[in-house]
Scaffold this motif. Structure first.
Motif, PDB file in Angstrom:
ATOM      1  N   VAL A 105       3.492   1.878  -5.683  1.00 34.97           N
ATOM      2  CA  VAL A 105       3.625   2.643  -4.442  1.00 34.97           C
ATOM      3  C   VAL A 105       2.335   3.404  -4.144  1.00 34.97           C
ATOM      4  O   VAL A 105       1.768   3.319  -3.042  1.00 34.97           O
ATOM      5  N   LEU A 159       3.987   7.549   3.759  1.00 37.17           N
ATOM      6  CA  LEU A 159       5.289   6.876   3.737  1.00 37.17           C
ATOM      7  C   LEU A 159       6.225   7.472   4.789  1.00 37.17           C
ATOM      8  O   LEU A 159       6.951   6.750   5.472  1.00 37.17           O
ATOM      9  N   ARG A 164       9.549   5.544   5.916  1.00 35.78           N
ATOM     10  CA  ARG A 164      10.103   5.364   4.575  1.00 35.78           C
ATOM     11  C   ARG A 164      10.473   6.737   4.010  1.00 35.78           C
ATOM     12  O   ARG A 164       9.944   7.191   3.001  1.00 35.78           O
ATOM     13  N   LEU A 167      11.907   7.378   0.197  1.00 34.79           N
ATOM     14  CA  LEU A 167      10.888   7.325  -0.845  1.00 34.79           C
ATOM     15  C   LEU A 167       9.960   8.530  -0.753  1.00 34.79           C
ATOM     16  O   LEU A 167       9.570   9.116  -1.779  1.00 34.79           O
TER      17      LEU A 167
END
Length: 314
Positions: A105, A159, A164, A167
């Motif tokens: 990530v 993110l 997202r 996350l």
């Protein structure tokens, strides 16, 4: 093909294939090997990363017992992004959130975003230039939790901006648990940031922090109630926020301002002025504030407004 470990012993590359970091590490002796164009040129000019590696080698010479640690965190990597992603992942992982997952990530975001890469290096320079306790770039990268929390936030914010959110919020939670720094992934933070000591820093969702800002421990950039929307402070470029300061609500701390330690800020602070107290007052009064010629976020002059003992209020 062989590589040289920090103590100078040659090791065959095949012996490292099973290492958990192997898939993220390029063991090419040429920096930026396998890359091309602008990215390769950027790597060639990356003086900060070269300095980090030089400092790491020097540290290993002084403390050979740390050779494996420095090899894993710095010397086995061909870029700042690879090293930082691995180090953050190791710090923030737990028994159910594996470091390999987080490495992917972090590295994915850092590799693809040139603005974050520039900000990382600007933050390292900020720590080295402003914090007398920072003995080297590698010391900051490996040991300064304010720097680490800020870089993890940069990934979380990216993110968040991509939708997202789950996350991003997970990374926020892990950073809060591990570093005691709680920055909402929606907050916007500039470059050249120094979070000095960093413990207890809280920054809300709609807060904005400009460039070359220095923030000390136990600072809150928060809201004032349950209202939603744009509800958090806006901190301009070059601002210094002293330890224990609480800035509450959608108020602006204008460029080059200084907030004294332990202050509670509920109203706008004018450009290049000094605010102190609870609630804050502007030195020289708001109508004609005493103005500073230098940016306190860079000079770190916490008491530069004091010229005589009579200036102290007891």
């Amino acid at each position: 093909m062989s590589i040289t470990d920090p103590l100078g012993f040659n090791s065959d590359r095949t012996q490292l294939v099973d290492h958990p970091l192997y898939k993220y590490v390029n063991f090419s002796t040429a920096r930026g090997g396998g890359k091309g164009g602008e990215e390769e040129e950027e790597d060639d000019d990356d003086e900060v990363w070269l300095k980090v590696r030089e400092e790491a080698k020097w540290d290993v010479e002084q403390e050979p017992i740390l050779s494996n640690y420095y090899f894993t965190t710095i010397l086995a990597h061909d870029s700042m992004e690879s090293a930082l992603a691995t180090h953050l992942a190791t710090k923030l992982s737990n028994s159910t959130l594996h470091s390999d997952t987080l490495v992917g990530v972090f590295y994915g975001v850092l590799k693809e975003d040139p603005e974050i890469r520039k900000a990382i290096r600007a933050d390292l320079r900020a720590a080295k230039e402003r914090d007398p306790a920072c003995i080297s770039y590698v010391h900051c990268l490996l040991n300064f939790k304010g720097f680490q929390a800020c870089q993890a936030h940069r990934v979380a914010h990216k993110l968040w901006s991509q939708g997202r959110t789950v996350l991003a919020l997970l990374i926020q939670n892990r950073v809060s648990m591990v570093f005691a720094v709680d920055i909402h992934p929606g907050a916007k933070i500039g470059w050249g940031i120094l979070l000095d000591h960093a413990t207890g820093i809280v920054i809300g969702e709609t807060a904005v922090v400009g460039n070359n800002v220095s923030i000390l421990h136990n600072v809150t950039l928060g809201g004032t109630g349950k209202q939603s929307g744009d509800r958090h402070p806006k901190v301009g470029d070059g601002v210094l926020v002293g330890a224990g300061t609480q800035v509450l609500g959608n108020v602006r701390i204008c460029e080059g301002a200084k907030i004294g330690a332990g202050s509670v800020v509920l109203k706008e602070v004018p450009e290049r002025s000094t605010a102190v107290g609870n609630p804050t007052r502007i030195l020289g009064k708001r109508e004609k504030p005493c103005r500073m010629n230098e940016l306190p976020g860079v000079t770190m002059g916490h008491t530069s407004f004091l010229s005589d003992w009579s200036d102290y209020v007891i």
